[in-house]
Design a protein around this motif. Structure first.
Motif, PDB file in Angstrom:
ATOM      1  N   GLU A 165       0.877  -1.548  -0.257  1.00  0.00           N
ATOM      2  CA  GLU A 165       0.219  -0.045  -0.035  1.00  0.00           C
ATOM      3  C   GLU A 165       0.613   1.139   0.121  1.00  0.00           C
ATOM      4  O   GLU A 165       0.835   2.339  -0.796  1.00  0.00           O
TER       5      GLU A 165
ATOM      6  N   HIS B  80      -0.302   4.914  -1.778  1.00  0.00           N
ATOM      7  CA  HIS B  80      -1.727   4.797  -0.854  1.00  0.00           C
ATOM      8  C   HIS B  80      -2.429   5.613   0.517  1.00  0.00           C
ATOM      9  O   HIS B  80      -2.758   6.349   1.066  1.00  0.00           O
ATOM     10  N   LEU B  81      -0.961   5.752   0.636  1.00  0.00           N
ATOM     11  CA  LEU B  81      -1.067   6.583   1.804  1.00  0.00           C
ATOM     12  C   LEU B  81      -0.512   7.827   2.409  1.00  0.00           C
ATOM     13  O   LEU B  81      -0.493   7.964   2.966  1.00  0.00           O
ATOM     14  N   GLY B  82       0.024   7.798   1.391  1.00  0.00           N
ATOM     15  CA  GLY B  82       0.818   9.393   0.834  1.00  0.00           C
ATOM     16  C   GLY B  82       1.748   9.370   1.447  1.00  0.00           C
ATOM     17  O   GLY B  82       3.069   7.965   1.360  1.00  0.00           O
TER      18      GLY B  82
ATOM     19  N   SER C 269      -0.749  10.935   5.085  1.00  0.00           N
ATOM     20  CA  SER C 269      -1.355  12.326   4.342  1.00  0.00           C
ATOM     21  C   SER C 269      -2.137  12.145   3.613  1.00  0.00           C
ATOM     22  O   SER C 269      -3.276  12.716   3.700  1.00  0.00           O
ATOM     23  N   GLN C 270      -2.600  10.329   3.383  1.00  0.00           N
ATOM     24  CA  GLN C 270      -3.885  10.236   3.163  1.00  0.00           C
ATOM     25  C   GLN C 270      -4.423   9.289   4.125  1.00  0.00           C
ATOM     26  O   GLN C 270      -6.021   8.666   3.322  1.00  0.00           O
ATOM     27  N   GLY C 271      -4.192   8.627   4.848  1.00  0.00           N
ATOM     28  CA  GLY C 271      -4.818   7.934   5.965  1.00  0.00           C
ATOM     29  C   GLY C 271      -4.271   6.842   6.982  1.00  0.00           C
ATOM     30  O   GLY C 271      -2.898   7.777   7.362  1.00  0.00           O
TER      31      GLY C 271
END
Length: 335
Positions: free
Chosen positions: A141, A146-148, A251-253
């Motif tokens: 991931e 996907h996590l930034g 930053s995205q989760g």
């Protein structure tokens, strides 16, 4: 990927972890055969070899290195012997799987890495969390973006019980326990480098052994050059079971990996809600232990680069040594 040939593996170390690895090589990996066992304790290698069907047993690891029928070795001896054995195995032309830590000084680590590179052999280190399904999925991931940008990270190792602390070497909590956490934090923050380490440690489980050098509880803060701040913690006695978990907030989760459950059954009864927990690392991380040796055998057969290399071992060791310096000096250490 199918393994192209049968890889003949020699095992060094017939203790608890060596026995598990030996059983895996003999019974759980189709492309491998356990050809020999070496252990300096009289009778230990012979007993394990007989149990697992290995043809030869040695008390001297060098005799195993000199065995022309051996393609690769798995080193599961005490930690302070690892670097010397890695170097000797490489000079004998054997591919190497070494339990963590690969070395306890950077000089030893560099010598081991250089020996493997000069010999052109595979060198893999036993960072099993990379092969655990949750951590592996988290890595994919993160690599996919996907996590930034990782901002906060956490890794936990809590052992289920501290037995007799007498034989535990000094600084074990950093060099042999938290070394796993340092590796997985590096792995889950790909491309980033640690720039500062601050560690606190004490003997809270067995304070009566503190004067003898025991540290059984520790918290480490690590700052990375991409701005991420990580915390790693360890304790040698979690009464509820063996506990290994990780978390990355970006930053995205957020991603979480690891679970103390030994299975996915949850019990609901008059006493409340409960689960069964693992009490041994080879139960909680059984599939990961098998997968890492399976990957090693594949790399020996194909020449691929393993997922956990000697350089990865050096990178984690650098943090562990900074932790020791931080505790000794009671201040953050800049890398």
């Amino acid at each position: 990927m199918a393994v192209a040939k049968m890889v003949r593996v020699g095992l060094i170390g017939a203790g608890r972890m060596g026995s598990f690895h030996g059983q895996t090589l003999a019974q759980r990996i189709p492309g491998a055969t356990l050809a020999a066992v070496a252990d300096p304790v009289p009778g230990a290698a012979e007993k394990l070899a007989a149990t697992l069907g290995a043809a030869r047993a040695y008390t001297d690891p060098q005799a195993l290195f000199d065995d022309g029928d051996i393609d690769a070795v798995v080193i599961a001896s005490p930690a302070r012997t690892h670097a010397e054995l890695v170097t000797a195995a490489a000079r004998a032309g054997k591919s190497i799987f070494c339990e963590k830590p690969m070395a306890v000084t950077l000089e030893e680590a560099d010598a081991a890495i250089a020996a493997a590179q000069q010999a052109g052999v595979v060198l893999q280190v036993g960072f099993n969390r990379r092969f655990a399904s949750g951590f592996a999925a988290a890595y994919q991931e993160i690599k996919a973006g996907h996590l930034g940008v990782p901002q906060l990270m956490r890794s936990i190792t809590r052992d289920p019980g501290l037995g007799d602390p007498t034989p535990i070497p000094h600084w074990t909590i950093f060099l042999e326990t938290l070394i796993h956490d340092f590796d997985i934090l590096l792995h889950l923050n790909p491309g980033a480098k640690p720039v500062e380490v601050y560690a606190m440690a004490d003997a809270l489980v067995r304070p009566d052994f503190k004067a003898r050098g025991l540290l059984d509880t520790a918290v480490v803060n690590i700052r990375f050059d991409n701005g991420a701040i990580a915390t790693a913690e360890a304790n040698f006695q979690a009464v509820y079971g063996y506990d290994v978990r990780g978390e990355v907030f970006g930053s995205q989760g957020m991603l979480q990996a690891g679970n103390i459950n030994i299975n996915n059954c949850v019990r609901y009864n008059a006493q409340g809600i409960s689960i069964d927990t693992a009490r041994r690392d080879t139960d909680l991380l059984r599939d990961a232990y098998i997968a890492e040796l399976g990957d090693f055998v594949r790399c020996v057969a194909t020449g691929d680069t393993p997922q956990a290399t000697g350089q990865d071992a050096r990178n984690a060791l650098e943090i562990a040594l900074a932790c020791i310096a931080s505790v000794q000096q009671s201040k953050p250490i800049v890398l």
